[in-house]
Each structure stands twice: as C-alpha cells, then as structure tokens.
Write a protein that holds these residues in place. Structure first.
Motif, short mmCIF file in Angstrom:
data_model
loop_
_atom_site.label_atom_id
_atom_site.label_comp_id
_atom_site.label_asym_id
_atom_site.label_seq_id
_atom_site.Cartn_x
_atom_site.Cartn_y
_atom_site.Cartn_z
N VAL A 188 -1.50 13.03 4.26
CA VAL A 188 -1.74 11.59 4.40
C VAL A 188 -0.47 10.88 4.88
O VAL A 188 -0.53 10.05 5.79
CB VAL A 188 -2.24 10.99 3.07
CG1 VAL A 188 -2.44 9.48 3.19
CG2 VAL A 188 -3.54 11.67 2.62
N PHE A 189 0.67 11.25 4.33
CA PHE A 189 1.93 10.65 4.76
C PHE A 189 2.18 10.92 6.24
O PHE A 189 2.54 10.01 7.00
CB PHE A 189 3.09 11.18 3.90
CG PHE A 189 4.40 10.49 4.16
CD1 PHE A 189 4.72 9.31 3.51
CD2 PHE A 189 5.31 11.02 5.06
CE1 PHE A 189 5.92 8.66 3.75
CE2 PHE A 189 6.52 10.38 5.30
CZ PHE A 189 6.82 9.20 4.65
N GLU A 190 1.96 12.15 6.68
CA GLU A 190 2.17 12.49 8.09
C GLU A 190 1.25 11.67 8.99
O GLU A 190 1.67 11.21 10.06
CB GLU A 190 1.93 13.98 8.34
CG GLU A 190 2.15 14.36 9.79
CD GLU A 190 1.91 15.83 10.07
OE1 GLU A 190 1.63 16.15 11.24
OE2 GLU A 190 1.99 16.65 9.14
N ALA A 191 0.02 11.45 8.57
CA ALA A 191 -0.93 10.67 9.38
C ALA A 191 -0.48 9.22 9.50
O ALA A 191 -0.87 8.52 10.44
CB ALA A 191 -2.33 10.75 8.78
N PHE A 192 0.34 8.77 8.57
CA PHE A 192 0.82 7.39 8.57
C PHE A 192 2.15 7.26 9.30
O PHE A 192 2.65 6.16 9.50
CB PHE A 192 0.97 6.90 7.12
CG PHE A 192 0.76 5.43 6.95
CD1 PHE A 192 1.72 4.51 7.32
CD2 PHE A 192 -0.41 4.96 6.40
CE1 PHE A 192 1.52 3.15 7.15
CE2 PHE A 192 -0.62 3.60 6.23
CZ PHE A 192 0.35 2.70 6.62
N THR A 193 2.74 8.39 9.72
CA THR A 193 4.11 8.32 10.23
C THR A 193 4.30 8.93 11.61
O THR A 193 5.43 8.98 12.09
CB THR A 193 5.08 9.03 9.25
OG1 THR A 193 4.70 10.41 9.14
CG2 THR A 193 5.04 8.37 7.89
N THR A 194 3.23 9.38 12.25
CA THR A 194 3.34 9.91 13.61
C THR A 194 2.41 9.11 14.52
O THR A 194 1.28 8.80 14.15
CB THR A 194 3.01 11.41 13.68
OG1 THR A 194 1.69 11.62 13.20
CG2 THR A 194 3.98 12.24 12.85
N VAL A 195 2.89 8.79 15.69
CA VAL A 195 2.18 7.88 16.58
C VAL A 195 0.83 8.45 17.02
O VAL A 195 -0.14 7.71 17.15
CB VAL A 195 3.06 7.45 17.77
CG1 VAL A 195 3.27 8.60 18.75
CG2 VAL A 195 2.46 6.24 18.45
N VAL A 213 10.75 6.90 2.15
CA VAL A 213 11.00 7.90 1.13
C VAL A 213 9.83 8.89 1.22
O VAL A 213 8.79 8.70 0.59
CB VAL A 213 11.10 7.29 -0.28
CG1 VAL A 213 11.41 8.37 -1.31
CG2 VAL A 213 12.13 6.18 -0.33
N ALA A 214 10.01 9.91 2.06
CA ALA A 214 8.92 10.87 2.30
C ALA A 214 8.72 11.76 1.08
O ALA A 214 9.70 12.17 0.47
CB ALA A 214 9.25 11.73 3.52
N PRO A 215 7.49 12.06 0.72
CA PRO A 215 6.21 11.53 1.19
C PRO A 215 5.65 10.47 0.24
O PRO A 215 4.44 10.37 0.05
CB PRO A 215 5.32 12.78 1.17
CG PRO A 215 5.79 13.52 -0.05
CD PRO A 215 7.28 13.23 -0.15
#
Length: 162
Positions: free
Chosen positions: A34-41, A90-92
């Motif tokens: 979920v974090f990755e989906a929010f942080t990559t264009v 602050v990942a994730p």
C-alpha cells in the motif's frame, strides 16, 4: 512542519479540530504494498482521485522536499492544477505533505497519511488540516472532500487488492 509562533498574524485562530477532515479505510493488502502504491508515480497515476477523475503528471520526485506537480482531469472535462510537496516520509508508516494548486498557494493544506498494519492488512488514515475553518467547510460542502477522499482511498484499495 514549521510551527508558527503563537502571536504570528498568519497562525490559525480556529481550533485544529474545526479545520480537519479525516478519512480512513482498511485495505486488504500488506502495508509495504500500500505504501509503494502511494509513493510511485506509475501507481499514483493509476488510482489517484475521486470517481471519474484522471491524473497527468508534469513532475514527480518522492523525497522529503520533493514535489509532485500534476493536473486532475474531471469527468466534466475541467482541468485542475495540483501541487504536492512531500514534507516528511517515514517508510512504510507515514507521509506528511502540503497540497495546493501551486507552490506558494496560500490556501494549501497539510495532510498526514498513516499506514497501520492490522493482521496483514493496512489501515490508511488521511488527516487533512486546512488553514481556516472556512476553507475546510468549502472543501467539504462545495467540493465534496469527504466523499472524494473516500472514493480516492477506494481506488487505492482496488488498485492494490486487484
């Protein structure tokens, strides 16, 4: 975020609770996904925005101090200039951002997005604090910020769960 002195003329006078909108959704996916989906264009472009909206990115740099400059295209054909500056990452677990129409927008608002792991799922909480109660009320009443935020998080869920 920089705290303004208590006597600063631009410091909000209304209580923060009266200037805040909070939206929450449980997503059936691991927190890191979920974090990755929010942080990559590429991911953001696939799900960002309320029902019927699409996004075109002009600039994207996910780092503290970096910016995302983009246009939201409404279902009615209207375009909306958007600008986000990533303030804290602050990942994730957490992202703090400033969101407005452009850099220096006096009506820009602060948002904190938290990603809490709950039994292999992720509770995403989006808490937005507007500069004034009037701006919050306008966002809620005229721009349907609560419904739009809920739709946006539903798109995030569908993107990572699918």
């Amino acid at each position: 975020m920089t705290e303004l002195p208590a006597t600063h003329p631009e410091r909000p006078t209304e209580p923060e609770a009266e200037r805040t909108v909070t939206i929450e959704r449980m997503i059936h996916a691991p927190r890191e996904v979920v974090f990755e989906a929010f942080t990559t264009v590429d991911h953001l472009s696939a799900w960002w925005g309320p029902d019927g909206f699409t996004t075109s990115t002009r600039a994207f740099e996910f780092r503290e101090g970096g910016e995302w400059v983009f246009t939201m295209h409404g279902p009615d054909g209207a375009d909306y200039a958007e600008w986000i500056q990533w303030r804290e990452i602050v990942a994730p677990e957490r992202i703090v951002l400033l969101h407005g129409e452009h850099a220096g927008d006096p009506n820009a608002f602060d948002s904190v997005v938290t990603f809490d792991e709950v039994d292999g799922q992720t509770r995403v909480t989006l808490s937005t604090v507007f500069p004034t109660k009037q701006l919050r009320d306008t966002a809620v009443e005229e721009y349907h910020a609560v419904e739009g935020g809920a739709q946006t998080l539903a798109h995030l869920a569908a993107h990572v769960e699918g």
